[in-house]
Design a protein around this motif. Structure first.
Motif, PDB file in Angstrom:
ATOM      1  N   VAL A 250      -0.958   6.412  -0.878  1.00 38.57           N
ATOM      2  CA  VAL A 250       0.454   6.032  -0.785  1.00 38.57           C
ATOM      3  C   VAL A 250       1.183   6.752   0.350  1.00 38.57           C
ATOM      4  O   VAL A 250       2.265   6.320   0.757  1.00 38.57           O
ATOM      5  CB  VAL A 250       1.196   6.282  -2.116  1.00 38.57           C
ATOM      6  CG1 VAL A 250       0.663   5.381  -3.203  1.00 38.57           C
ATOM      7  CG2 VAL A 250       1.108   7.746  -2.531  1.00 38.57           C
ATOM      8  N   THR A 251       0.636   7.843   0.860  1.00 33.01           N
ATOM      9  CA  THR A 251       1.280   8.533   1.986  1.00 33.01           C
ATOM     10  C   THR A 251       0.319   8.827   3.135  1.00 33.01           C
ATOM     11  O   THR A 251       0.714   8.791   4.296  1.00 33.01           O
ATOM     12  CB  THR A 251       1.931   9.860   1.543  1.00 33.01           C
ATOM     13  OG1 THR A 251       0.941  10.716   0.963  1.00 33.01           O
ATOM     14  CG2 THR A 251       3.041   9.603   0.534  1.00 33.01           C
ATOM     15  N   SER A 252      -0.942   9.145   2.855  1.00 33.33           N
ATOM     16  CA  SER A 252      -1.846   9.663   3.874  1.00 33.33           C
ATOM     17  C   SER A 252      -2.624   8.566   4.601  1.00 33.33           C
ATOM     18  O   SER A 252      -2.944   7.528   4.028  1.00 33.33           O
ATOM     19  CB  SER A 252      -2.845  10.635   3.238  1.00 33.33           C
ATOM     20  OG  SER A 252      -2.176  11.744   2.682  1.00 33.33           O
ATOM     21  N   THR A 288       3.655  14.803  12.859  1.00 33.43           N
ATOM     22  CA  THR A 288       2.849  15.291  11.741  1.00 33.43           C
ATOM     23  C   THR A 288       1.403  15.429  12.196  1.00 33.43           C
ATOM     24  O   THR A 288       0.942  14.718  13.097  1.00 33.43           O
ATOM     25  CB  THR A 288       2.913  14.340  10.542  1.00 33.43           C
ATOM     26  OG1 THR A 288       2.394  13.056  10.927  1.00 33.43           O
ATOM     27  CG2 THR A 288       4.351  14.170  10.055  1.00 33.43           C
ATOM     28  N   ALA A 289       0.666  16.322  11.547  1.00 39.06           N
ATOM     29  CA  ALA A 289      -0.708  16.599  11.964  1.00 39.06           C
ATOM     30  C   ALA A 289      -1.586  15.359  11.872  1.00 39.06           C
ATOM     31  O   ALA A 289      -2.383  15.071  12.780  1.00 39.06           O
ATOM     32  CB  ALA A 289      -1.290  17.731  11.127  1.00 39.06           C
ATOM     33  N   GLN A 290      -1.456  14.591  10.779  1.00 36.22           N
ATOM     34  CA  GLN A 290      -2.357  13.451  10.621  1.00 36.22           C
ATOM     35  C   GLN A 290      -2.045  12.327  11.607  1.00 36.22           C
ATOM     36  O   GLN A 290      -2.958  11.665  12.114  1.00 36.22           O
ATOM     37  CB  GLN A 290      -2.360  12.948   9.185  1.00 36.22           C
ATOM     38  CG  GLN A 290      -1.055  12.380   8.678  1.00 36.22           C
ATOM     39  CD  GLN A 290      -1.204  11.737   7.299  1.00 36.22           C
ATOM     40  OE1 GLN A 290      -2.305  11.505   6.822  1.00 36.22           O
ATOM     41  NE2 GLN A 290      -0.081  11.461   6.649  1.00 36.22           N
ATOM     42  N   CYS A 291      -0.780  12.106  11.936  1.00 33.88           N
ATOM     43  CA  CYS A 291      -0.455  11.060  12.906  1.00 33.88           C
ATOM     44  C   CYS A 291      -0.848  11.484  14.321  1.00 33.88           C
ATOM     45  O   CYS A 291      -1.345  10.664  15.106  1.00 33.88           O
ATOM     46  CB  CYS A 291       1.021  10.715  12.840  1.00 33.88           C
ATOM     47  SG  CYS A 291       1.452   9.667  11.415  1.00 33.88           S
ATOM     48  N   SER A 369       2.879   1.853  15.379  1.00 34.41           N
ATOM     49  CA  SER A 369       3.697   2.359  14.285  1.00 34.41           C
ATOM     50  C   SER A 369       2.836   2.394  13.030  1.00 34.41           C
ATOM     51  O   SER A 369       2.271   1.376  12.634  1.00 34.41           O
ATOM     52  CB  SER A 369       4.922   1.466  14.062  1.00 34.41           C
ATOM     53  OG  SER A 369       5.793   2.041  13.113  1.00 34.41           O
ATOM     54  N   LEU A 370       2.723   3.575  12.446  1.00 32.26           N
ATOM     55  CA  LEU A 370       1.877   3.782  11.276  1.00 32.26           C
ATOM     56  C   LEU A 370       2.774   4.072  10.075  1.00 32.26           C
ATOM     57  O   LEU A 370       3.196   5.202   9.855  1.00 32.26           O
ATOM     58  CB  LEU A 370       0.903   4.942  11.522  1.00 32.26           C
ATOM     59  CG  LEU A 370       0.108   4.869  12.834  1.00 32.26           C
ATOM     60  CD1 LEU A 370      -0.821   6.072  12.964  1.00 32.26           C
ATOM     61  CD2 LEU A 370      -0.677   3.572  12.933  1.00 32.26           C
ATOM     62  N   GLY A 371       3.088   3.040   9.318  1.00 36.09           N
ATOM     63  CA  GLY A 371       4.010   3.171   8.207  1.00 36.09           C
ATOM     64  C   GLY A 371       3.385   3.864   7.008  1.00 36.09           C
ATOM     65  O   GLY A 371       2.195   3.669   6.719  1.00 36.09           O
ATOM     66  N   MET A 372       4.190   4.635   6.324  1.00 40.24           N
ATOM     67  CA  MET A 372       3.720   5.361   5.149  1.00 40.24           C
ATOM     68  C   MET A 372       3.102   4.397   4.136  1.00 40.24           C
ATOM     69  O   MET A 372       3.655   3.344   3.846  1.00 40.24           O
ATOM     70  CB  MET A 372       4.883   6.120   4.494  1.00 40.24           C
ATOM     71  CG  MET A 372       4.460   7.012   3.338  1.00 40.24           C
ATOM     72  SD  MET A 372       5.815   8.054   2.726  1.00 40.24           S
ATOM     73  CE  MET A 372       6.876   6.822   1.958  1.00 40.24           C
ATOM     74  N   GLY A 373       1.947   4.785   3.617  1.00 37.32           N
ATOM     75  CA  GLY A 373       1.248   3.956   2.658  1.00 37.32           C
ATOM     76  C   GLY A 373       0.140   3.127   3.255  1.00 37.32           C
ATOM     77  O   GLY A 373      -0.509   2.350   2.550  1.00 37.32           O
TER      78      GLY A 373
END
Length: 385
Positions: A250-252, A288-291, A369-373
């Motif tokens: 849902v977030t990562s 953010t680190a993951q993006c 664009s990498l949307g949450m979820g």
């Protein structure tokens, strides 16, 4: 190479920099963030928080809220701009509105205030209401609907607009993305998630593709564009794009980046563009680190070493449901002004990261664009034909 696509022939924005495209562009190229220390947030015992909130303004006749006024103002500015650049509406003009959280302030007040409540107050909060009033204002009769895909909503709306135009459903599309949701409650949740920064200056906390980045500063915006194949003077051309979904969390972001990378490859194929043609990556870039890892991996493995990356989130803020739209507007204006409005580098950075406003020599821009979820989206933009 023959470039295909649809033209962005009008732009209108309302951002933390102010009401209008002029303040937006001037703010970006100044390298100074729109966020200010704003009272009333009370996060971690601090009354003040760094947020890029849209200031009060707009026309009272456009609605009771900043949300409705910003949406109408941005759309109206884009339509006026397009007409001044030679666009004339066709018979079927459609409207697409990208929105995730609409009328947050009005809904909070509606349920927290006591009775009596007026029917007009209830109807004002419906997501269809600002769309309906805009269609009435201009006498447009094409399809009108909302699009929602978290932070990727802007890209999703623009891809939907292109699909409508390709299918002949409409002659033109007015596209708007609006997010004015920076209540203390909402900001607190993103801070608790560990992705938003509210306790330090934006360039100190939000450093995409740089060492020491802690995440993003939250922003608000409404960004509008007129999309058509009937214009003499476009800002940019949308050649194509793609969307995928991680189906993971849902977030990562899914660590293997399978769907992220597929989205980039399918977007380029859809646009008829080779990875070697790409000059700029206008990244999701929230810091953010993951993006940073995801987009950095794509940059290094898919695009040529000469390609450059930038993010405007340290400047305009992360505008949530309007994020990708306001960033596409920045990319379109970059072609117009021959300047890439990149954020300044403040720490050791990726070697392909642009440092502040940089002269632009045209070429293909990829907007991710990498949307949450798990909402992955990529647009491919080119200079006007």
């Amino acid at each position: 190479m023959v470039l295909r696509g649809i033209d962005i022939c009008g732009v209108g924005t309302v951002t933390g920099y102010g009401w209008g495209t002029g303040p937006f562009w001037d703010g970006l190229v100044s390298g100074k963030p729109a966020a200010t220390l704003t009272p009333g947030y009370g996060l971690d015992g601090n009354e003040l928080a760094w947020v890029a909130r849209v200031p009060d303004g707009g026309e009272r006749a456009d609605g009771r809220s900043r949300f409705a006024r910003a949406m109408r103002a941005a759309a109206r500015a884009a339509i006026t701009d397009a007409r001044e650049r030679g666009w004339r509406p066709g018979r079927q003009v459609g409207l697409l509105h990208a929105v995730v959280l609409g009328e947050v302030d009005l809904w909070r007040n509606f349920y927290r205030s006591g009775p009596p409540k007026q029917m007009r107050d209830y109807l004002a909060q419906m997501p269809s209401t600002p769309m309906s009033t805009l269609m009435q204002e201009y006498g447009f009769h094409g399809p009108a609907m909302n699009v929602s895909a978290m932070c990727a909503s802007g890209n999703a709306g623009l891809l939907t607009a292109k699909a409508w135009l390709d299918a002949g459903i409409v002659d033109d599309v007015v596209f708007v993305a609006t997010d004015l949701s920076l209540t203390p409650d909402n900001v607190e949740q993103f801070v608790r998630l560990g992705v938003a920064v509210a306790d330090t200056e934006p360039l100190d906390g939000c450093r995409p593709f740089q060492e020491g980045s802690r995440g993003f500063v939250m922003g608000e915006a409404s960004a509008a564009m007129v999309l058509s194949r009937q214009t003499d003077r476009a800002y940019a051309r949308i050649l194509g794009g793609a969307m995928t979904h991680d189906g993971h969390h849902v977030t990562s972001i899914e660590p293997g980046l399978t769907e992220v990378q597929r989205c980039f490859r399918e977007a380029l194929a859809n646009a008829g563009v080779s990875p070697s043609d790409v000059r700029y990556l206008n990244a999701h870039g929230p810091g953010t680190a993951q993006c940073d890892r995801a987009e950095g991996t794509v940059l290094e493995t898919l695009f040529p070493a000469e390609a450059r990356v930038y993010s405007v989130k340290p400047l305009v803020g992360h505008c949530q449901g309007a994020a990708s739209a306001v960033e596409v507007a920045a990319a379109a204006l970059a072609y117009e002004h021959s300047v890439v409005p990149a954020s300044p580098i403040v720490a050791p950075a990726h070697p392909q990261l642009l440092d502040g406003a940089t002269p632009m020599d045209g070429g293909i821009t990829v907007k991710s664009s990498l949307g949450m979820g798990g909402h992955n989206s990529v647009l491919v933009l080119a200079p006007p034909a």
